[in-house]
Design an enzyme around this catalytic site. Structure first.
Site, mmCIF file in Angstrom:
data_model
loop_
_atom_site.group_PDB
_atom_site.id
_atom_site.type_symbol
_atom_site.label_atom_id
_atom_site.label_comp_id
_atom_site.label_asym_id
_atom_site.label_seq_id
_atom_site.Cartn_x
_atom_site.Cartn_y
_atom_site.Cartn_z
ATOM 1 C CG ASP A 48 -2.033 0.999 1.201
ATOM 2 O OD1 ASP A 48 -3.042 0.828 0.487
ATOM 3 O OD2 ASP A 48 -1.875 2.000 1.918
ATOM 4 C CE1 TYR A 64 -4.486 7.231 -0.121
ATOM 5 C CE2 TYR A 64 -3.958 7.678 2.176
ATOM 6 C CZ TYR A 64 -4.289 6.781 1.177
ATOM 7 O OH TYR A 64 -4.408 5.449 1.467
ATOM 8 C CG HIS A 106 -5.795 -3.369 0.255
ATOM 9 N ND1 HIS A 106 -4.943 -3.119 -0.796
ATOM 10 C CD2 HIS A 106 -5.489 -2.441 1.218
ATOM 11 C CE1 HIS A 106 -4.166 -2.086 -0.499
ATOM 12 N NE2 HIS A 106 -4.470 -1.658 0.709
#
Length: 340
Positions: free
Chosen positions: A148, A257, A314
């Site tokens: 990730d 992000y 995930h």
């Protein structure tokens, strides 16, 4: 600002207006640090085995937390976790590799029990922090495993320090500027996997909606993206909530992000210079975010091996730790990864 593609209902364009992001880019290069208050060791979770210990190091004024164990002098494997996680994501995988290797799981700045930076969350800057920590620990050659957001940091780390990263394993992650597409799915059957990319970059709104509901947010995020939601116990949620609600935890989690435009620019420059030369393992999950990790990475690395983990969502290290560890052990064995 986010622009929506009104001519079709399958995709939205993930684009940020340059002027509105100028201040964020300046902030991302700031070096002020929000140091976490000392917390009792009893607040931290149990370790995978008695061979592992919690440790801290000061790297350029930033206190970084990591867990280390296994065989001193053995080949070193470094683990980097993603959002909204910490070293704890690797707790089930680490013991499988520790019987023959030196294992280090790092909390990146803003993660776990590491300090929260006020800025500097572009992934090249974060890669520099990981490099400096490993240099301080005397680790000069190592295998790197990243999931990730951790994979976002692993790519510039491998690109900048290819003489150190002997082999690279990337788990279920699109990397900004490399394999993360500008156009992300918004059709209902896909949007639940990717909606948070746009949500997290909007100024202020995520903080307003998440604050006071952190446990519900984490429970949805972790359990919805897992193939079997029961893999995350209430005790696991307790630990992720503990670090997420430490001072600066939410802000720093979102900052990864919000720095993606800068990280993407950096990565495009790395990719234009040369391909990754070390062996790369691309681990996909049959119910994860990216059905085939290997295919898009072949444009950016010379030697890519793909493995797909079954019955897995995930959060691969926690959902299928034995399968992940087996794939990693085989990869590092055949890649000839050696410690320095």
């Amino acid at each position: 600002m986010i622009f929506f593609d009104l001519l079709g209902n399958e995709y939205f364009l993930f684009t940020l207006v340059e002027e509105s992001m100028m201040k964020d880019r300046e902030d991302n290069h700031a070096q002020a640090v929000e140091q976490l208050p000392d917390s009792p060791s009893s607040a931290r979770p149990g370790l995978p085995s008695p061979d592992f210990t919690h440790r801290f190091a000061n790297v350029d004024g930033v206190r970084l937390h990591y867990v280390r164990g296994g065989q001193p002098g053995g080949d070193t494997i470094v683990f980097l976790a993603g959002f909204p996680q910490s070293w704890y994501a690797w707790r089930k995988v680490m013991p499988y590799l520790a019987s023959t290797r030196d294992v280090i799981a790092i909390d990146l700045p803003g993660q776990g029990d590491s300090d929260r930076l006020d800025g500097g969350y572009d992934t090249d800057a974060l890669a520099g922090k990981v490099h400096a920590l490993l240099q301080q620990l005397g680790v000069h050659r190592y295998g790197l495993v990243a999931h990730d957001v951790g994979a976002w940091v692993a790519y510039p780390l491998a690109a900048r320090y290819s003489d150190e990263v002997q082999a690279l394993a990337l788990l279920d992650a699109g990397i900004p500027g490399v394999t993360l597409p500008d156009r992300l799915p918004m059709a209902p059957e896909q949007a639940w996997r990717t909606w948070h990319f746009a949500f997290h970059v909007i100024p202020d709104l995520p903080e307003m909606l998440i604050t006071g509901h952190e446990r519900q947010y984490l429970a949805w995020f972790l359990r919805r993206k897992a193939a079997d939601p029961s893999v995350f116990s209430e005790q696991d949620l307790d630990e992720y909530l503990r670090v997420f609600t430490l001072p600066g935890g939410l802000r720093s989690g979102l900052a990864y992000y919000r720095a993606t435009p800068e990280s993407a620019r950096q990565n495009r420059a790395f990719a234009a210079r040369e391909k990754l030369a070390m062996p790369v393992l691309a681990l996909s999950a049959d119910q994860g975010s990216i059905p085939d990790m290997a295919a898009p990475l072949r444009a950016f690395a010379d030697d890519v091996h793909g493995v797909r983990i079954a019955d897995c969502g995930h959060f691969m290290p926690e959902e299928q730790p034995a399968a992940v560890a087996s794939a990693l052990a085989a990869f590092f064995q055949t890649s000839g990864q050696a410690a320095g």
